[in-house]
Scaffold this motif. Structure first.
Motif, PDB file in Angstrom:
ATOM      1  N   LYS A  93      -3.038  -7.682  -7.811  1.00 21.10           N
ATOM      2  CA  LYS A  93      -3.203  -6.332  -7.258  1.00 21.10           C
ATOM      3  C   LYS A  93      -4.641  -6.049  -6.842  1.00 21.10           C
ATOM      4  CE  LYS A  93      -1.086  -2.305  -8.731  1.00 21.10           C
ATOM      5  NZ  LYS A  93      -0.852  -1.209  -9.698  1.00 21.10           N
ATOM      6  N   VAL A 104       3.117  -7.285  -6.697  1.00 18.71           N
ATOM      7  CA  VAL A 104       2.553  -7.410  -8.050  1.00 18.71           C
ATOM      8  C   VAL A 104       3.603  -8.005  -8.991  1.00 18.71           C
ATOM      9  CG1 VAL A 104       1.707  -6.111 -10.057  1.00 18.71           C
ATOM     10  CG2 VAL A 104       0.827  -5.591  -7.773  1.00 18.71           C
ATOM     11  N   ILE A 137       3.551  -3.029  -2.419  1.00 22.78           N
ATOM     12  CA  ILE A 137       2.534  -3.407  -3.396  1.00 22.78           C
ATOM     13  C   ILE A 137       3.185  -3.680  -4.754  1.00 22.78           C
ATOM     14  CG2 ILE A 137       0.484  -2.630  -4.661  1.00 22.78           C
ATOM     15  CD1 ILE A 137       0.006  -3.342  -1.629  1.00 22.78           C
TER      16      ILE A 137
END
Length: 119
Positions: free
Chosen positions: A55, A49, A45
């Motif tokens: 996100k 991002v 993640i």
């Protein structure tokens, strides 16, 4: 000696389809695995991002089973242009895999319980 053309690095192209951004999605996630073979969900993640993905459009499964053991694999996704870029990584998945899948009726990308992305 003829000059060689520079190799174009994959880049996020938000105006294009999920399929047209899959190579970049895979590139980012492969770099995560190369840098850290024990990567967990947050690693993917955070890298996505940093690479420019939104996100608020992501989902992530837990790094642990309900019994507190390491999960056999982690799945993560980005809702993108009405479709889903989905990645999976872990010992049970035979390494990293990425794909484009249709969005679910809920608007999300992953079936089952996901964890909050609240960092």
């Amino acid at each position: 000696m003829p000059a060689t053309a520079p190799i174009e690095q994959p880049a996020l192209k938000p105006e294009l389809s999920a399929a047209e951004n899959l190579a970049f999605f895979d590139h980012v996630n492969t770099q995560v695995v190369t840098a850290n073979p024990a990567a967990q969900g947050r690693d993917f993640i955070d890298a996505l991002v940093a690479a420019g993905f939104d996100k608020s459009q992501m989902q992530l499964t837990s790094d642990e089973t309900t019994l507190g053991k390491p999960a056999d694999s982690v799945q993560f996704s980005v809702a993108f242009q009405g479709e889903c870029l989905v990645g999976q990584y872990g010992p049970a998945s035979g390494g990293y895999h990425g794909a484009v899948r249709p969005a679910l009726g809920t608007g999300g990308c992953l079936i089952g319980q996901t964890r909050p992305i609240d960092w």
